[in-house]
Design a protein around this motif. Structure first.
Motif, mmCIF file in Angstrom:
data_model
loop_
_atom_site.group_PDB
_atom_site.id
_atom_site.type_symbol
_atom_site.label_atom_id
_atom_site.label_comp_id
_atom_site.label_asym_id
_atom_site.label_seq_id
_atom_site.Cartn_x
_atom_site.Cartn_y
_atom_site.Cartn_z
ATOM 1 N N ARG A 94 0.807 -1.203 0.000
ATOM 2 C CA ARG A 94 0.000 0.000 0.000
ATOM 3 C C ARG A 94 0.858 1.280 0.000
ATOM 4 N NH1 ARG A 94 -5.425 0.746 3.588
ATOM 5 N NH2 ARG A 94 -5.623 2.953 3.120
ATOM 6 N N VAL A 95 0.394 2.292 -0.697
ATOM 7 C CA VAL A 95 1.108 3.576 -0.765
ATOM 8 C C VAL A 95 0.294 4.626 -0.027
ATOM 9 C CG1 VAL A 95 2.003 5.382 -2.287
ATOM 10 C CG2 VAL A 95 2.081 2.984 -3.005
ATOM 11 N N ASN A 96 0.954 5.437 0.776
ATOM 12 C CA ASN A 96 0.250 6.478 1.518
ATOM 13 C C ASN A 96 1.132 7.706 1.732
ATOM 14 O OD1 ASN A 96 -2.293 6.964 2.936
ATOM 15 N ND2 ASN A 96 -0.968 7.306 4.693
ATOM 16 N N GLY A 97 0.637 8.869 1.353
ATOM 17 C CA GLY A 97 1.368 10.116 1.638
ATOM 18 C C GLY A 97 2.375 10.440 0.542
ATOM 19 N N ASN A 98 2.247 11.618 -0.044
ATOM 20 C CA ASN A 98 3.203 11.991 -1.092
ATOM 21 C C ASN A 98 3.758 13.392 -0.886
ATOM 22 O OD1 ASN A 98 1.049 13.549 -1.778
ATOM 23 N ND2 ASN A 98 1.083 13.052 -3.962
ATOM 24 N N GLY A 100 6.312 16.022 -0.349
ATOM 25 C CA GLY A 100 7.758 16.029 -0.618
ATOM 26 C C GLY A 100 8.161 15.105 -1.744
ATOM 27 N N LEU A 101 7.165 14.428 -2.360
ATOM 28 C CA LEU A 101 7.493 13.496 -3.447
ATOM 29 C C LEU A 101 7.018 14.015 -4.805
ATOM 30 C CD1 LEU A 101 6.578 10.029 -1.846
ATOM 31 C CD2 LEU A 101 8.715 11.308 -1.692
ATOM 32 N N THR A 102 6.390 15.169 -4.817
ATOM 33 C CA THR A 102 5.799 15.649 -6.065
ATOM 34 C C THR A 102 6.793 16.460 -6.899
ATOM 35 O OG1 THR A 102 4.873 17.523 -4.848
ATOM 36 C CG2 THR A 102 3.424 15.631 -5.195
ATOM 37 N N ASP A 140 4.466 -5.688 10.589
ATOM 38 C CA ASP A 140 3.151 -5.098 10.351
ATOM 39 C C ASP A 140 3.294 -3.572 10.377
ATOM 40 O OD1 ASP A 140 0.474 -5.093 9.862
ATOM 41 O OD2 ASP A 140 -0.123 -5.500 11.944
ATOM 42 N N PHE A 141 3.339 -2.983 9.199
ATOM 43 C CA PHE A 141 3.505 -1.530 9.054
ATOM 44 C C PHE A 141 2.200 -0.848 9.430
ATOM 45 C CE2 PHE A 141 3.636 2.503 6.972
ATOM 46 C CZ PHE A 141 4.961 2.824 6.734
ATOM 47 N N LYS A 142 2.254 0.074 10.392
ATOM 48 C CA LYS A 142 1.019 0.684 10.904
ATOM 49 C C LYS A 142 0.951 2.172 10.598
ATOM 50 C CE LYS A 142 0.118 -2.484 14.733
ATOM 51 N NZ LYS A 142 1.317 -3.311 14.940
ATOM 52 N N GLY A 146 -5.158 4.342 10.555
ATOM 53 C CA GLY A 146 -5.954 3.194 10.983
ATOM 54 C C GLY A 146 -5.743 1.915 10.201
ATOM 55 N N TRP A 147 -4.906 1.941 9.163
ATOM 56 C CA TRP A 147 -4.662 0.679 8.459
ATOM 57 C C TRP A 147 -3.303 0.117 8.841
ATOM 58 C CZ3 TRP A 147 -0.337 0.753 5.337
ATOM 59 C CH2 TRP A 147 0.102 1.999 4.861
ATOM 60 N N SER A 148 -3.125 -1.167 8.619
ATOM 61 C CA SER A 148 -1.808 -1.771 8.799
ATOM 62 C C SER A 148 -1.666 -2.888 7.778
ATOM 63 C CB SER A 148 -1.640 -2.307 10.216
ATOM 64 O OG SER A 148 -2.273 -3.552 10.346
ATOM 65 N N HIS A 152 7.431 -6.262 3.483
ATOM 66 C CA HIS A 152 8.803 -6.774 3.479
ATOM 67 C C HIS A 152 9.743 -5.700 2.939
ATOM 68 C CE1 HIS A 152 11.715 -9.921 1.479
ATOM 69 N NE2 HIS A 152 12.318 -9.171 2.385
ATOM 70 N N TRP A 153 10.701 -5.290 3.755
ATOM 71 C CA TRP A 153 11.588 -4.175 3.408
ATOM 72 C C TRP A 153 13.047 -4.588 3.512
ATOM 73 C CZ3 TRP A 153 8.676 -0.039 1.842
ATOM 74 C CH2 TRP A 153 7.344 -0.047 2.250
ATOM 75 N N GLY A 154 13.875 -3.965 2.696
ATOM 76 C CA GLY A 154 15.307 -4.272 2.760
ATOM 77 C C GLY A 154 16.147 -3.009 2.695
ATOM 78 N N SER A 179 14.795 15.226 6.028
ATOM 79 C CA SER A 179 13.794 15.843 5.165
ATOM 80 C C SER A 179 13.949 15.334 3.747
ATOM 81 C CB SER A 179 13.904 17.368 5.204
ATOM 82 O OG SER A 179 15.031 17.784 4.485
ATOM 83 N N THR A 180 12.892 15.536 2.966
ATOM 84 C CA THR A 180 12.943 15.199 1.539
ATOM 85 C C THR A 180 13.865 16.214 0.856
ATOM 86 O OG1 THR A 180 10.959 16.568 1.277
ATOM 87 C CG2 THR A 180 10.636 14.184 1.493
ATOM 88 N N PRO A 181 14.334 15.925 -0.375
ATOM 89 C CA PRO A 181 15.216 16.874 -1.064
ATOM 90 C C PRO A 181 14.587 18.260 -1.193
ATOM 91 C CG PRO A 181 15.251 14.755 -2.191
ATOM 92 C CD PRO A 181 14.181 14.665 -1.141
ATOM 93 N N GLY A 227 3.791 4.862 10.790
ATOM 94 C CA GLY A 227 4.319 5.177 9.464
ATOM 95 C C GLY A 227 4.735 6.624 9.226
ATOM 96 N N VAL A 228 4.090 7.560 9.899
ATOM 97 C CA VAL A 228 4.410 8.980 9.706
ATOM 98 C C VAL A 228 5.895 9.281 9.812
ATOM 99 C CG1 VAL A 228 2.257 10.106 10.324
ATOM 100 C CG2 VAL A 228 3.818 9.432 12.135
ATOM 101 N N LYS A 229 6.597 8.504 10.654
ATOM 102 C CA LYS A 229 8.016 8.782 10.899
ATOM 103 C C LYS A 229 8.924 8.162 9.844
ATOM 104 C CE LYS A 229 7.875 11.129 14.779
ATOM 105 N NZ LYS A 229 8.516 12.441 14.938
ATOM 106 N N SER A 230 8.378 7.231 9.048
ATOM 107 C CA SER A 230 9.194 6.535 8.048
ATOM 108 C C SER A 230 9.276 7.372 6.772
ATOM 109 C CB SER A 230 8.611 5.147 7.760
ATOM 110 O OG SER A 230 8.818 4.312 8.883
ATOM 111 N N LEU A 231 10.064 8.423 6.860
ATOM 112 C CA LEU A 231 10.171 9.388 5.757
ATOM 113 C C LEU A 231 10.614 8.724 4.462
ATOM 114 C CD1 LEU A 231 11.314 12.976 5.821
ATOM 115 C CD2 LEU A 231 12.677 11.446 4.405
ATOM 116 N N LYS A 232 9.912 9.070 3.388
ATOM 117 C CA LYS A 232 10.250 8.559 2.058
ATOM 118 C C LYS A 232 11.067 9.614 1.306
ATOM 119 C CE LYS A 232 5.747 7.723 1.184
ATOM 120 N NZ LYS A 232 4.521 7.134 0.560
#
Ligand SMILES: Nc1nc2c(c(=O)[nH]1)N[C@H]1C(S)=C(S)[C@@H](COP(=O)(O)O)O[C@H]1N2
Ligand SMILES: [Mo]
Length: 259
Positions: A94-98, A100-102, A140-142, A146-148, A152-154, A179-181, A227-232
């Motif tokens: 699942r993808v959530n939050g963009n 800083g990615l646009t 289990d990524f939370k 409200g979803w989880s 599998h991450w590497g 931060s994002t670029p 998940g909020v803290k797992s910056l992409k």
């Protein structure tokens, strides 16, 4: 009435059954209305209080901050997130939050900008990071929404990353900021959680390079936090003893967001 007041102060054992019931009923009402009045006065007082961070009344913010203080100590970094076998991992993650990615990403020239304690900036390529032995995790990524999902991450553990780039001095700070670029999304992570053995600087999902919307080329995976803290798409990393600014904290969420 005067009988009633006289009875009120006589021991229960001297009262008839009717007198006793009348006395107890009165006490119940007095207690009930006092509680109601206290709640009303308290609520009224609270709503008159000045607002602090994230537009919360200062006393509420204080309670939230006190909870954070308590839970950041016990909840997040002292335990391990439960892990799962590969067969349990979702094929479609699942993808959530963009935020800083646009902005456009110059993939070919991407480098992580890591600001050292002495002010120097290390420019780190993905190839350099891939020289560090890989760590994988299925957990289990939370998401706070409200979803989880078991996924599998590497990548490399943040601990290994710290040792490889000789960041022992930096790891002595209380927080790491990222931060994002384009600096549109940013988080602060307390150092004990960053150094938790399950925390990854991550470049793969399901053994494949991260897709752009999941943080290519490099993201965080912090299993002991929401998940909020797992910056992409990490652009910048720095270290500080004060809390780095944090996108969702500024919008009223718990700073530590620990699990
Ligand atoms: N750059 C950036 N990172 C981000 C976000 C974001 O909006 N922008 N959202 C966060 C939130 S709320 C979650 S739940 C996870 C979702 O990660 P995923 O898209 O890989 O599921 O990314 C986090 N990292
Ligand atoms: Mo989230």
């Amino acid at each position: 009435m005067s009988d009633f007041f006289r009875n009120f102060f006589r021991p229960n054992t001297e009262l008839s059954l009717e007198e006793l019931i009348a006395k107890k009923t009165t006490i119940s009402f007095v207690v009930f209305f006092s509680c109601f009045a206290a709640a009303y006065v308290g609520w009224h007082w609270l709503s008159e209080q000045p607002k602090g961070a994230a537009n919360l009344q200062t006393p509420l913010r204080k309670v939230l901050d006190a909870n954070e203080q308590a839970f950041s100590r016990v909840a997040s970094y002292r335990h391990f997130a439960k892990t799962f076998p590969k067969s349990k991992a979702a094929g479609f993650v699942r993808v959530n939050g963009n935020v800083g990615l646009t902005s456009e990403l110059d993939s070919a020239n991407w480098k992580l900008h890591l600001v050292k304690a002495n002010g120097d900036t290390l420019l780190i390529s993905l190839d350099e990071i891939k020289k560090i032995p890989k760590t994988e995790i299925i957990f289990d990524f939370k998401c706070i929404e409200g979803w989880s999902q078991i996924s599998h991450w590497g990548g490399v553990s943040f601990r290994d990353f710290v040792h490889y780039f000789h960041l022992e001095q930096e790891a002595g700070f209380n927080y790491v900021g990222m931060s994002t670029p384009d600096e549109q999304y940013y988080v602060g992570i307390d150092m004990p959680s960053a150094l938790h053995p399950q925390t990854l600087v991550c470049y793969e999902v399901n053994n494949q390079p991260l897709p752009l919307n999941q943080g290519f080329p490099l993201r965080m995976i912090i299993p002991v936090k929401y998940g909020v803290k797992s910056l992409k798409r990490i652009g910048y990393m720095y270290f500080s003893n004060e809390r780095p600014k944090d996108y969702w904290y500024e919008r009223g969420y718990d700073y530590y967001s620990g699990l």
